[in-house]
Design an enzyme around this catalytic site. Structure first.
Site, PDB file in Angstrom:
ATOM      1  N   SER A 129       0.819  -1.215   0.000  1.00  0.00           N
ATOM      2  CA  SER A 129       0.000   0.000   0.000  1.00  0.00           C
ATOM      3  C   SER A 129       0.854   1.267   0.000  1.00  0.00           C
ATOM      4  O   SER A 129       1.909   1.310   0.626  1.00  0.00           O
ATOM      5  CB  SER A 129      -0.873  -0.006   1.264  1.00  0.00           C
ATOM      6  OG  SER A 129      -1.425   1.275   1.491  1.00  0.00           O
ATOM      7  N   TYR A 153      -2.040   5.324  -4.051  1.00  0.00           N
ATOM      8  CA  TYR A 153      -3.095   6.294  -3.772  1.00  0.00           C
ATOM      9  C   TYR A 153      -2.757   7.511  -4.610  1.00  0.00           C
ATOM     10  O   TYR A 153      -1.732   8.143  -4.418  1.00  0.00           O
ATOM     11  CB  TYR A 153      -3.184   6.604  -2.271  1.00  0.00           C
ATOM     12  CG  TYR A 153      -4.150   5.687  -1.590  1.00  0.00           C
ATOM     13  CD1 TYR A 153      -5.427   5.516  -2.110  1.00  0.00           C
ATOM     14  CD2 TYR A 153      -3.798   4.974  -0.466  1.00  0.00           C
ATOM     15  CE1 TYR A 153      -6.326   4.642  -1.520  1.00  0.00           C
ATOM     16  CE2 TYR A 153      -4.697   4.095   0.128  1.00  0.00           C
ATOM     17  CZ  TYR A 153      -5.951   3.944  -0.412  1.00  0.00           C
ATOM     18  OH  TYR A 153      -6.845   3.082   0.157  1.00  0.00           O
ATOM     19  N   THR A 179      -5.774   2.540  -6.865  1.00  0.00           N
ATOM     20  CA  THR A 179      -7.048   2.433  -6.150  1.00  0.00           C
ATOM     21  C   THR A 179      -7.911   3.650  -6.432  1.00  0.00           C
ATOM     22  O   THR A 179      -7.502   4.789  -6.169  1.00  0.00           O
ATOM     23  CB  THR A 179      -6.785   2.265  -4.639  1.00  0.00           C
ATOM     24  OG1 THR A 179      -6.021   1.076  -4.476  1.00  0.00           O
ATOM     25  CG2 THR A 179      -8.082   2.148  -3.863  1.00  0.00           C
ATOM     26  N   ARG A 188     -17.002   6.164   8.591  1.00  0.00           N
ATOM     27  CA  ARG A 188     -16.718   4.929   9.336  1.00  0.00           C
ATOM     28  C   ARG A 188     -16.998   5.126  10.824  1.00  0.00           C
ATOM     29  O   ARG A 188     -16.130   5.579  11.576  1.00  0.00           O
ATOM     30  CB  ARG A 188     -15.260   4.514   9.119  1.00  0.00           C
ATOM     31  CG  ARG A 188     -14.942   4.263   7.640  1.00  0.00           C
ATOM     32  CD  ARG A 188     -13.515   3.845   7.425  1.00  0.00           C
ATOM     33  NE  ARG A 188     -13.232   3.646   6.007  1.00  0.00           N
ATOM     34  CZ  ARG A 188     -12.027   3.392   5.507  1.00  0.00           C
ATOM     35  NH1 ARG A 188     -10.985   3.293   6.327  1.00  0.00           N
ATOM     36  NH2 ARG A 188     -11.853   3.233   4.214  1.00  0.00           N
ATOM     37  N   LYS A 261      -8.214  -0.580  -9.223  1.00  0.00           N
ATOM     38  CA  LYS A 261      -8.878  -1.272  -8.109  1.00  0.00           C
ATOM     39  C   LYS A 261     -10.102  -0.489  -7.650  1.00  0.00           C
ATOM     40  O   LYS A 261     -10.020   0.715  -7.407  1.00  0.00           O
ATOM     41  CB  LYS A 261      -7.891  -1.424  -6.946  1.00  0.00           C
ATOM     42  CG  LYS A 261      -8.434  -2.094  -5.688  1.00  0.00           C
ATOM     43  CD  LYS A 261      -7.299  -2.483  -4.750  1.00  0.00           C
ATOM     44  CE  LYS A 261      -7.776  -3.118  -3.471  1.00  0.00           C
ATOM     45  NZ  LYS A 261      -8.245  -2.154  -2.480  1.00  0.00           N
ATOM     46  N   HIS A 285     -13.769  -2.256  -1.676  1.00  0.00           N
ATOM     47  CA  HIS A 285     -12.831  -1.861  -0.615  1.00  0.00           C
ATOM     48  C   HIS A 285     -13.227  -2.526   0.721  1.00  0.00           C
ATOM     49  O   HIS A 285     -13.129  -1.921   1.781  1.00  0.00           O
ATOM     50  CB  HIS A 285     -12.813  -0.329  -0.480  1.00  0.00           C
ATOM     51  CG  HIS A 285     -11.515   0.232   0.042  1.00  0.00           C
ATOM     52  ND1 HIS A 285     -10.563   0.783  -0.782  1.00  0.00           N
ATOM     53  CD2 HIS A 285     -11.018   0.349   1.295  1.00  0.00           C
ATOM     54  CE1 HIS A 285      -9.547   1.216  -0.048  1.00  0.00           C
ATOM     55  NE2 HIS A 285      -9.793   0.959   1.220  1.00  0.00           N
ATOM     56  N   ARG A 340      -8.562  -8.635   4.851  1.00  0.00           N
ATOM     57  CA  ARG A 340      -8.550  -8.669   6.322  1.00  0.00           C
ATOM     58  C   ARG A 340      -7.952  -9.945   6.935  1.00  0.00           C
ATOM     59  O   ARG A 340      -7.215  -9.847   7.923  1.00  0.00           O
ATOM     60  CB  ARG A 340      -9.968  -8.448   6.854  1.00  0.00           C
ATOM     61  CG  ARG A 340     -10.466  -7.000   6.686  1.00  0.00           C
ATOM     62  CD  ARG A 340     -11.849  -6.854   7.281  1.00  0.00           C
ATOM     63  NE  ARG A 340     -12.400  -5.523   7.220  1.00  0.00           N
ATOM     64  CZ  ARG A 340     -13.230  -5.056   6.278  1.00  0.00           C
ATOM     65  NH1 ARG A 340     -13.587  -5.850   5.277  1.00  0.00           N
ATOM     66  NH2 ARG A 340     -13.708  -3.825   6.338  1.00  0.00           N
TER      67      ARG A 340
HETATM   68  C1  LIG Z   1      -7.336  -2.013   7.492  1.00  0.00           C
HETATM   69  C2  LIG Z   1      -7.482  -1.927   6.015  1.00  0.00           C
HETATM   70  C3  LIG Z   1      -6.633  -1.082   5.295  1.00  0.00           C
HETATM   71  C4  LIG Z   1      -6.726  -1.016   3.919  1.00  0.00           C
HETATM   72  N1  LIG Z   1      -5.855  -0.223   3.253  1.00  0.00           N
HETATM   73  C5  LIG Z   1      -5.897  -0.192   1.902  1.00  0.00           C
HETATM   74  C6  LIG Z   1      -4.948   0.562   1.191  1.00  0.00           C
HETATM   75  O1  LIG Z   1      -4.043   1.163   1.754  1.00  0.00           O
HETATM   76  N2  LIG Z   1      -5.046   0.574  -0.161  1.00  0.00           N
HETATM   77  C7  LIG Z   1      -6.043  -0.096  -0.837  1.00  0.00           C
HETATM   78  O2  LIG Z   1      -6.100  -0.044  -2.062  1.00  0.00           O
HETATM   79  N3  LIG Z   1      -6.930  -0.838  -0.178  1.00  0.00           N
HETATM   80  C8  LIG Z   1      -6.880  -0.906   1.172  1.00  0.00           C
HETATM   81  N4  LIG Z   1      -7.776  -1.693   1.839  1.00  0.00           N
HETATM   82  C9  LIG Z   1      -8.752  -2.502   1.083  1.00  0.00           C
HETATM   83  C10 LIG Z   1      -8.167  -3.885   0.724  1.00  0.00           C
HETATM   84  O3  LIG Z   1      -7.188  -3.776  -0.254  1.00  0.00           O
HETATM   85  C11 LIG Z   1      -9.270  -4.807   0.181  1.00  0.00           C
HETATM   86  O4  LIG Z   1      -9.932  -4.186  -0.886  1.00  0.00           O
HETATM   87  C12 LIG Z   1     -10.291  -5.208   1.249  1.00  0.00           C
HETATM   88  O5  LIG Z   1      -9.629  -5.504   2.466  1.00  0.00           O
HETATM   89  C13 LIG Z   1     -11.107  -6.392   0.791  1.00  0.00           C
HETATM   90  O6  LIG Z   1     -12.116  -6.704   1.706  1.00  0.00           O
HETATM   91  P1  LIG Z   1     -11.984  -7.904   2.758  1.00  0.00           P
HETATM   92  O7  LIG Z   1     -10.744  -7.678   3.529  1.00  0.00           O
HETATM   93  O8  LIG Z   1     -13.200  -7.793   3.612  1.00  0.00           O
HETATM   94  O9  LIG Z   1     -11.957  -9.172   1.969  1.00  0.00           O
HETATM   95  C14 LIG Z   1      -7.709  -1.774   3.236  1.00  0.00           C
HETATM   96  C15 LIG Z   1      -8.538  -2.635   3.951  1.00  0.00           C
HETATM   97  C16 LIG Z   1      -8.433  -2.733   5.319  1.00  0.00           C
HETATM   98  C17 LIG Z   1      -9.307  -3.705   6.044  1.00  0.00           C
HETATM   99  C1  LIG Z   2      -5.494   6.736   3.549  1.00  0.00           C
HETATM  100  C2  LIG Z   2      -6.234   5.511   3.101  1.00  0.00           C
HETATM  101  C3  LIG Z   2      -6.632   4.628   4.212  1.00  0.00           C
HETATM  102  C4  LIG Z   2      -6.288   3.179   4.046  1.00  0.00           C
HETATM  103  C5  LIG Z   2      -7.481   2.460   3.538  1.00  0.00           C
HETATM  104  O1  LIG Z   2      -7.602   2.259   2.375  1.00  0.00           O
HETATM  105  C6  LIG Z   2      -8.508   1.996   4.429  1.00  0.00           C
HETATM  106  O2  LIG Z   2      -8.419   2.175   5.640  1.00  0.00           O
HETATM  107  O3  LIG Z   2      -9.478   1.421   3.921  1.00  0.00           O
END
Ligand SMILES: Cc1cc2nc3c(=O)[nH]c(=O)nc-3n(C[C@H](O)[C@H](O)[C@H](O)COP(=O)(O)O)c2cc1C
Ligand SMILES: CCCCC(=O)C(=O)O
Length: 393
Positions: A129, A153, A179, A188, A261, A285, A340
């Site tokens: 990320s 990002y 993304t 949230r 994405k 996401h 997750r």
């Molecule tokens: C704590 C957290 C942080 C995330 N940070 C990013 C990120 O920095 N960049 C991004 O493209 N997606 C981010 N995501 C989304 C994940 O890439 C992914 O799309 C998502 O976790 C999929 O859903 P699931 O974990 O419920 O299967 C984040 C998700 C979580 C849970």
């Molecule tokens: C600054 C982006 C936050 C990370 C992210 O994608 C998330 O928490 O879902």
């Protein structure tokens, strides 16, 4: 990956059992979330598990997958299986990559580095990320000879974007994942009610704070005025003003594959192809952005149809089991991203925890594939699914 099947992990566990050793983490990965809630405070656990608004998009993600039931077929010789998958010019050991999850240092001190090492040890791509707690160069080293993917990002400052791309290229990242669904952070409630936003304490800003272009935009060095640096980051990390023609800039400055994405509509997939992109991730996401949005798996068949053979289609949001990987492939994805669950594995047992999650998921997928009558992911189609009877999901 050593010869053999991912399912061999099952025997390994049984054999360890002869000496009384049982795994430190459960085989049922859906149990991890509750364990993390117990282990970490409500702040970090809530940040990871939480979603947008009333949580309906998280529930929709699960419902969209569970609505499809697998129909196993018999007597089809599944003794020798091969899960290797051609993806965007590389051969992967399985149709799986680790999704970009930022700020992992709220879960474990070794953060992205531990996740990257675990993935690399199994040959699985780890998508780093932009909002990493460790600079991309250091994580690249941890990836060793494995595939390096970087998630961008795509913020307001063009020079920072250009600098990120230059740094990622120099550090050996090959695939760029852009993304699109987070130009603003979703509403949230779990984080709002606890006033918990790690970024405000500088977590997840390592790529920015170490970036010459980012630093050039600050009145004082980060070290002298960290609060101003955080504010600058918050102001520029997302850009809700972007439109499709802006992709030309990225296409011009990145030679390798680009994957968008957060695509949920078939017309957006068509636009991605027209803009010269190589792939899309069908994703909401993880239900963190738009409460009330459709379950990501509900979007998959139409996006896959629109993509045809012009785009590689990946999927995430709600993948928790080997059956989910199977379902996503049947609905049109070439591979899935795990989100997750590996973050929970990291929180509970560092690199070993991520390894456990990866091996468990892939062992279960391998067995699901075999027991459903397939020796390879390539033969899985929508014909392998039946709709769940109404009222049962
Ligand atoms: C704590 C957290 C942080 C995330 N940070 C990013 C990120 O920095 N960049 C991004 O493209 N997606 C981010 N995501 C989304 C994940 O890439 C992914 O799309 C998502 O976790 C999929 O859903 P699931 O974990 O419920 O299967 C984040 C998700 C979580 C849970
Ligand atoms: C600054 C982006 C936050 C990370 C992210 O994608 C998330 O928490 O879902």
């Amino acid at each position: 990956m050593a010869p053999g099947h991912w399912a061999d992990f099952q025997y390994e566990i049984y054999l360890n059992g002869l000496t009384g050793a049982v795994p430190r983490l459960p085989a049922d990965l859906t149990r991890l979330e509750a364990m993390v809630e117990q282990r970490l405070g409500p702040g970090p656990a809530g940040y990871v598990a939480g979603g947008a608004g009333d949580g309906s998009a998280i529930r929709a993600n699960r419902a969209a997958l569970e609505r499809h039931r697998i129909v196993p077929r018999m007597l089809r010789d599944v003794a020798e299986r091969d899960l290797t998958t051609e993806l965007l010019g590389a051969t992967l050991p399985a149709p799986l990559a680790l999704a970009p999850v930022g700020i992992l240092s709220i879960l474990h001190p070794e953060a992205e580095t531990a996740a990257a090492r675990a993935a690399a040890a199994r040959g699985v791509p780890y998508i780093l990320s932009s909002a990493s707690s460790t600079p991309l160069e250091a994580v690249a080293e941890a990836m060793g000879g494995a595939e390096r993917w970087f998630q961008l990002y795509w913020g307001k400052d063009r020079e920072v974007t250009r600098s990120f791309l230059d740094r990622a290229r120099a550090a050996g990242y090959r695939v760029l994942v852009v993304t699109l669904d987070t130009p603003l952070l979703g509403w949230r409630p779990r984080d709002l009610d606890q006033a918990y936003l790690p970024f405000l304490r500088g977590v997840g800003t390592a790529n920015y704070f170490s970036d010459p272009a980012f630093r050039a935009g600050l009145a004082k060095p980060v070290e002298e005025d960290p609060d101003a640096a955080v504010l600058h980051f918050v102001q520029l990390f997302g850009d809700p003003g972007k439109t499709w023609p802006d992709l030309a800039f990225l296409r011009e400055h990145w030679e390798g594959p680009i994957v968008l994405k957060g695509v949920l509509h078939p017309d957006d997939a068509r636009r991605a192809a027209e803009a010269g992109m190589d792939g899309v991730v069908v994703s909401n996401h993880g239900g963190r952005q738009v409460a009330g949005s459709l379950g990501a798996a509900d979007a998959l068949p139409a996006v896959a149809a629109a993509a045809g053979d012009r785009l590689t289609v990946l999927f995430d949001s709600g993948v928790r089991t080997g059956a989910d990987v199977f379902r996503a492939l049947a609905l049109g994805a070439r591979a899935v991203l795990l989100g997750r669950p590996y973050a929970y594995g990291l929180a509970l047992d560092g690199q070993a925890g991520v390894d456990h999650v990866l091996r468990s998921l892939l062992a279960e997928f391998d067995l699901t594939l075999a027991l459903s009558g397939h020796a390879t992911p390539a033969t899985v189609t929508a014909e392998d699914l039946a709709p769940a009877p109404p009222g049962t999901t």
